[in-house]
Every structure is written in structure tokens, then in C-alpha cells.
Design a protein around this motif. Structure first.
Motif, PDB file in Angstrom:
ATOM      1  N   ALA A 107      10.254   2.068  10.132  1.00  0.00           N
ATOM      2  CA  ALA A 107       8.797   1.303   9.335  1.00  0.00           C
ATOM      3  C   ALA A 107       8.532  -0.069   8.252  1.00  0.00           C
ATOM      4  O   ALA A 107       7.368  -0.531   8.441  1.00  0.00           O
ATOM      5  N   ALA A 108       9.841   0.402   7.231  1.00  0.00           N
ATOM      6  CA  ALA A 108      10.286  -0.373   6.862  1.00  0.00           C
ATOM      7  C   ALA A 108       9.997  -2.182   7.255  1.00  0.00           C
ATOM      8  O   ALA A 108       9.736  -3.312   6.863  1.00  0.00           O
ATOM      9  N   ALA A 109      11.583  -2.415   8.500  1.00  0.00           N
ATOM     10  CA  ALA A 109      11.409  -3.217   9.139  1.00  0.00           C
ATOM     11  C   ALA A 109       9.958  -3.379   9.979  1.00  0.00           C
ATOM     12  O   ALA A 109       9.633  -4.650   9.493  1.00  0.00           O
ATOM     13  N   GLY A 110       9.364  -2.751  10.230  1.00  0.00           N
ATOM     14  CA  GLY A 110       7.606  -3.420  10.948  1.00  0.00           C
ATOM     15  C   GLY A 110       7.146  -3.724   9.215  1.00  0.00           C
ATOM     16  O   GLY A 110       6.194  -4.712  10.054  1.00  0.00           O
ATOM     17  N   ILE A 111       7.322  -3.314   8.690  1.00  0.00           N
ATOM     18  CA  ILE A 111       6.127  -3.776   7.533  1.00  0.00           C
ATOM     19  C   ILE A 111       6.842  -5.728   7.347  1.00  0.00           C
ATOM     20  O   ILE A 111       6.130  -5.935   7.450  1.00  0.00           O
ATOM     21  N   MET A 112       8.105  -5.207   6.780  1.00  0.00           N
ATOM     22  CA  MET A 112       8.749  -6.821   6.874  1.00  0.00           C
ATOM     23  C   MET A 112       8.566  -8.132   7.603  1.00  0.00           C
ATOM     24  O   MET A 112       7.781  -9.016   7.692  1.00  0.00           O
ATOM     25  N   ALA A 113       8.687  -7.253   8.671  1.00  0.00           N
ATOM     26  CA  ALA A 113       8.482  -8.028  10.018  1.00  0.00           C
ATOM     27  C   ALA A 113       6.467  -8.365  10.360  1.00  0.00           C
ATOM     28  O   ALA A 113       6.353  -9.692  10.305  1.00  0.00           O
ATOM     29  N   ALA A 114       6.117  -7.950  10.265  1.00  0.00           N
ATOM     30  CA  ALA A 114       4.241  -8.046  10.044  1.00  0.00           C
ATOM     31  C   ALA A 114       4.164  -9.186   9.217  1.00  0.00           C
ATOM     32  O   ALA A 114       3.468 -10.322  10.002  1.00  0.00           O
ATOM     33  N   VAL A 115       4.250  -9.186   7.715  1.00  0.00           N
ATOM     34  CA  VAL A 115       3.927 -10.336   6.498  1.00  0.00           C
ATOM     35  C   VAL A 115       4.098 -11.074   7.245  1.00  0.00           C
ATOM     36  O   VAL A 115       3.673 -12.505   6.853  1.00  0.00           O
TER      37      VAL A 115
ATOM     38  N   ALA B 166       4.949 -12.417  10.156  1.00  0.00           N
ATOM     39  CA  ALA B 166       4.782 -13.496  11.112  1.00  0.00           C
ATOM     40  C   ALA B 166       3.495 -13.348  11.141  1.00  0.00           C
ATOM     41  O   ALA B 166       2.742 -13.957  11.223  1.00  0.00           O
ATOM     42  N   LYS B 167       2.560 -12.856  10.726  1.00  0.00           N
ATOM     43  CA  LYS B 167       0.715 -13.090  10.215  1.00  0.00           C
ATOM     44  C   LYS B 167       0.852 -14.200   9.314  1.00  0.00           C
ATOM     45  O   LYS B 167      -0.300 -15.160  10.095  1.00  0.00           O
ATOM     46  N   THR B 168       1.702 -13.982   7.878  1.00  0.00           N
ATOM     47  CA  THR B 168       1.431 -15.481   7.648  1.00  0.00           C
ATOM     48  C   THR B 168       1.416 -16.636   8.079  1.00  0.00           C
ATOM     49  O   THR B 168       1.447 -17.876   8.441  1.00  0.00           O
ATOM     50  N   PHE B 169       2.479 -16.738   8.435  1.00  0.00           N
ATOM     51  CA  PHE B 169       3.173 -17.848   9.821  1.00  0.00           C
ATOM     52  C   PHE B 169       1.454 -17.932  10.773  1.00  0.00           C
ATOM     53  O   PHE B 169       2.302 -19.500  10.981  1.00  0.00           O
ATOM     54  N   VAL B 170       1.186 -17.470  11.191  1.00  0.00           N
ATOM     55  CA  VAL B 170       0.289 -17.773  12.577  1.00  0.00           C
ATOM     56  C   VAL B 170      -1.148 -17.459  12.201  1.00  0.00           C
ATOM     57  O   VAL B 170      -2.165 -18.137  12.686  1.00  0.00           O
ATOM     58  N   PHE B 171      -1.807 -17.207  10.874  1.00  0.00           N
ATOM     59  CA  PHE B 171      -2.622 -16.355  10.402  1.00  0.00           C
ATOM     60  C   PHE B 171      -3.457 -17.784  10.879  1.00  0.00           C
ATOM     61  O   PHE B 171      -4.680 -17.624  10.721  1.00  0.00           O
ATOM     62  N   PRO B 172      -3.902 -18.996   9.945  1.00  0.00           N
ATOM     63  CA  PRO B 172      -5.271 -19.699  11.034  1.00  0.00           C
ATOM     64  C   PRO B 172      -5.532 -19.945  11.794  1.00  0.00           C
ATOM     65  O   PRO B 172      -6.577 -20.156  12.993  1.00  0.00           O
TER      66      PRO B 172
ATOM     67  N   VAL C  48      -6.099  -9.610   2.861  1.00  0.00           N
ATOM     68  CA  VAL C  48      -6.482  -8.260   3.085  1.00  0.00           C
ATOM     69  C   VAL C  48      -5.853  -7.804   4.756  1.00  0.00           C
ATOM     70  O   VAL C  48      -5.541  -6.738   5.426  1.00  0.00           O
ATOM     71  N   SER C  49      -5.595  -9.397   5.560  1.00  0.00           N
ATOM     72  CA  SER C  49      -5.222  -8.433   6.925  1.00  0.00           C
ATOM     73  C   SER C  49      -3.378  -8.676   6.335  1.00  0.00           C
ATOM     74  O   SER C  49      -2.659  -8.231   7.479  1.00  0.00           O
ATOM     75  N   LEU C  50      -3.370  -8.894   5.684  1.00  0.00           N
ATOM     76  CA  LEU C  50      -1.286  -8.431   5.147  1.00  0.00           C
ATOM     77  C   LEU C  50      -1.426  -7.070   5.119  1.00  0.00           C
ATOM     78  O   LEU C  50      -0.701  -6.555   5.414  1.00  0.00           O
ATOM     79  N   PHE C  51      -2.723  -6.757   3.952  1.00  0.00           N
ATOM     80  CA  PHE C  51      -2.593  -5.021   3.862  1.00  0.00           C
ATOM     81  C   PHE C  51      -2.896  -4.412   4.998  1.00  0.00           C
ATOM     82  O   PHE C  51      -2.499  -3.281   5.031  1.00  0.00           O
ATOM     83  N   LYS C  52      -3.368  -5.093   5.926  1.00  0.00           N
ATOM     84  CA  LYS C  52      -3.756  -4.219   7.391  1.00  0.00           C
ATOM     85  C   LYS C  52      -2.474  -4.075   8.338  1.00  0.00           C
ATOM     86  O   LYS C  52      -2.416  -3.394   8.745  1.00  0.00           O
ATOM     87  N   ALA C  53      -1.661  -5.862   8.358  1.00  0.00           N
ATOM     88  CA  ALA C  53      -0.743  -5.778   9.059  1.00  0.00           C
ATOM     89  C   ALA C  53       0.525  -4.979   8.912  1.00  0.00           C
ATOM     90  O   ALA C  53       0.810  -4.080   9.903  1.00  0.00           O
ATOM     91  N   ALA C  54       0.989  -4.934   7.684  1.00  0.00           N
ATOM     92  CA  ALA C  54       1.853  -4.163   7.126  1.00  0.00           C
ATOM     93  C   ALA C  54       1.782  -3.097   8.117  1.00  0.00           C
ATOM     94  O   ALA C  54       2.579  -2.109   8.310  1.00  0.00           O
ATOM     95  N   PRO C  55       0.612  -2.353   7.257  1.00  0.00           N
ATOM     96  CA  PRO C  55       0.630  -0.410   7.369  1.00  0.00           C
ATOM     97  C   PRO C  55       0.286  -0.261   9.642  1.00  0.00           C
ATOM     98  O   PRO C  55       0.881   0.449   9.587  1.00  0.00           O
TER      99      PRO C  55
END
Length: 334
Positions: free
Chosen positions: A234-242, A244-250, A302-309
Motif C-alpha cells: 500500500a505504501a509503495a502504491g501511494i508514493m508511486a501514484a503521487v 506518476a500522477k503529478t508528472f502527467v496531470f495536464p 483532489v486527484s492526488l487524494f484520489k490516486a493515492a488511496p
């Protein structure tokens, strides 16, 4: 060997689908809020002269947006589009994990055939990007339906009354290509996102596992909730998501705005959504020119709040279900 491989493939599909089903239900409200913020072209901090006050509500912040939706659309408004979204997450996750495993095996075979050493970070990126692209292309119509249902309001603002009606109307008014609006930016976004996600995840998992083991050895397992089952995943998934998501959000933001184009564009909650019909690069340039850099990141928090969990739940559930199924299969063989 073939029978064992087929059983493992079935287990991957079941584990992936289960992970997507559970993750989607819990993050649905955040997904609706994210979509509403992404479709918004103005914010409360903009001068009044720059706002289109007839263009629908102007949302500010995650909690305020949630309260606004609940007040005007009821608690069920936070789960708008959940039926196509649940179908999307189940099919997407099952396809993604199956494709990721197949790509990983294929890359290993290529390395063996050519006699060259494996490159874990690069292999993870290629396998993740391939899996993301395959899953996105296979499930894209469901993604578009999810977005349109989340973007519509109630009563007079309702564009589609049912999933069947939405499919019928889009097919009639926009043709088959209408179900694939925004597929270009979706693929451009998802390939590097999933590539980066699995690269970060595979790289972080040994670290989080080591930390988890150190905690247990130190006798402080209560920090992980007692047994710490799956905490590292779970911890690895959260950090990886944050990351990666920030990188491609636009690119994700552009995809959402293109998905609501067409004859119903002015009928959603946000009635002032501009026309984006000149491709991804032009859409990005238009948003940058009219809304500034901030416009490319509307809904990021909110996207990060969603992507992480979402990714934490997905990876935790996938690893646990796959472990249970593999264990059951091993016991059946014995």
C-alpha cells in the motif's frame, strides 16, 4: 506447464478485477469532484470580469465542492457515473494486470534470447506503459461515459437519463467515433503514467518491505496496525501514484475536457466549457494562454487524494487476492 500458466492468468484476471471493483467504490466521490474541477475554466480567485457567471457553479476546493454537490444534487451526486465507472475499473484492472504480466514475461524471454541482462527500471516502464495503453484502449468508451455522467447535473441539467440511453444517444448523434473522443490524449497520458507508476512501484516495494520488516524486528509492529499485512504494498502504491500522477496531470485534464465535447457540450453543469477540436497540443496551448499554468493543474490536489488511496487499495487488494488464489491452487494440486 500450459495448464499452470492458464490458471495463473485466470488468477491475475480475477485479482485485478476484484482490486478495481473495490478501489472504485471507495474513491468514487473524489473522482466526481476531480472531474468537476477539471472541467471548470475559472475559479473564485479570478476577478469577476474574467468569470462567466452564467457558465454554471464555480467550485473552490475539494471539501467545498463536495458540500456543493451534496447540497444541490444529494449524496448520490457523489457517485454519479458509478455504474460505467465500476465496469471500467473492473475491466481496466483485469486487462492492465494481465497485460503487465504478459509484457513482463515477454521482456524476460527477449533478454534470455538475446543474452543480455535485464534492466528492471526500463522493463517495468515498458511493461507498465504497454499495459496502461492496452487497458485504456480496450475500456475507453466506459471512461467517456463515466466522465459525462459525472459532469451532468440533475433535472434540467441532466443530459442522459440512463446508461442505455447514453449509449444510444452518442451512437446516434456522434457516431462510433463519439465513444472515443479524447483517446489520443488518454493514450499519451496513460503510457508514461503507468510506465512511471510501475517503475516507481517496483522500485519502492523492496524499500517499503525492508522498512516493514525492520519495524517488526524492532518489536514495534503496532505502528503497522498489528500484523502490517500488505502495508508495504500500500505504501509503495501511494508514493508511486503521487509521483506518476503529478508528472502527467495536464494530459489527464485535457482528456476530460475533450471527452465532453460534441453536441451536448453546453448542457453539463459547467456550461461554458470551451471548444477543443484541434488536437492535444493546441488544447494545452489554449488552456495555458487563457488560464495560465494553474489552469493545467485544476483538480490536481483532489486527484492526488484520489490516486493515492485508489492505487494503494488496488495494489493491496491485487497482491492479497492473487496470494490467496495462488495458495488455494497450490493446495488443490497437492
Amino acid at each position: 506447464m500450459s495448464g499452470k500458466t492458464e490458471r495463473l492468468q485466470d488468477e491475475v484476471v480475477i485479482a485485478g478485477g476484484t482490486a478495481g471493483l473495490i478501489a472504485r467504490f471507495f474513491v468514487a466521490p473524489l473522482d466526481v469532484v476531480k472531474i468537476r474541477l477539471q472541467l471548470q475554466t475559472h475559479s473564485l480567485s479570478d476577478p469577476l470580469s474574467q468569470r462567466n457567471i452564467n457558465g454554471g457553479p464555480i467550485y473552490k476546493g475539494t471539501l467545498r465542492t463536495m458540500r456543493h454537490i451534496v447540497r444541490h444534487e444529494g449524496i448520490t451526486g457523489l457517485w454519479k457515473g458509478n455504474v460505467p465507472a465500476e465496469l471500467l475499473y473492473v475491466c481496466y484492472s483485469a486487462t492492465q494486470f494481465t497485460a503487465y504480466r504478459a509484457a513482463t514475461v515477454s521482456l524476460a524471454q527477449i533478454h534470455d534470447a538475446l543474452g543480455i541482462p535485464a534492466t528492471p527500471p526500463l522493463d517495468s516502464f515498458v511493461a507498465g506503459a504497454s499495459a496502461g495503453a492496452a487497458a485504456t484502449a480496450a475500456t475507453y468508451p466506459l471512461d467517456l461515459l463515466r466522465t459525462r455522467f459525472a459532469a451532468q447535473g440533475n433535472d434540467a441539467d441532466r443530459v442522459y437519463t440512463s446508461l442505455r440511453g447514453a449509449v444510444r444517444d452518442i451512437a446516434r448523434d456522434e457516431g462510433a467515433t463519439g465513444f472515443f473522443r479524447g483517446l489520443g490524449p488518454a493514450l499519451i497520458q496513460i503510457a508514461p503514467y503507468m510506465g512511471a507508476f510501475f517503475t516507481f512501484y517496483e522500485g519502492l516495494k523492496p524499500i517499503t518491505n525492508r522498512i516493514q520488516n525492520d519495524v517488526f524486528r524492532s518489536g514495534k509492529s503496532e505502528l503497522l496496525g498489528g500484523n502490517g499485512l500488505g502495508t508495504a504494498d500500500a505504501a509503495a502504491g501511494i508514493m508511486a501514484a503521487v509521483m506518476a500522477k503529478t508528472f502527467v496531470f495536464p494530459l489527464d485534464l485535457v482528456r476530460k475536457r475533450i471527452q465532453v465535447q460534441g453536441p451536448t457540450r453546453s448542457r453539463y453543469v459547467h456550461k461554458n466549457i470551451p471548444v477543443y477540436d484541434r488536437g492535444v497540443a493546441r488544447a494545452l496551448a489554449t488552456i495555458l494562454r487563457t488560464e495560465g499554468v494553474r489552469g493545467l493543474y485544476r483538480g490536481l490536489i483532489v486527484s492526488l487524494f484520489k490516486a493515492a488511496p485508489a492505487n494503494a487499495i488496488t495494489m493491496w487488494t491485487y497482491e492479497r487476492v492473487l496470494h490467496v488464489l495462488t495458495h488455494m491452487d497450490a493446495e488443490a494440486v497437492v
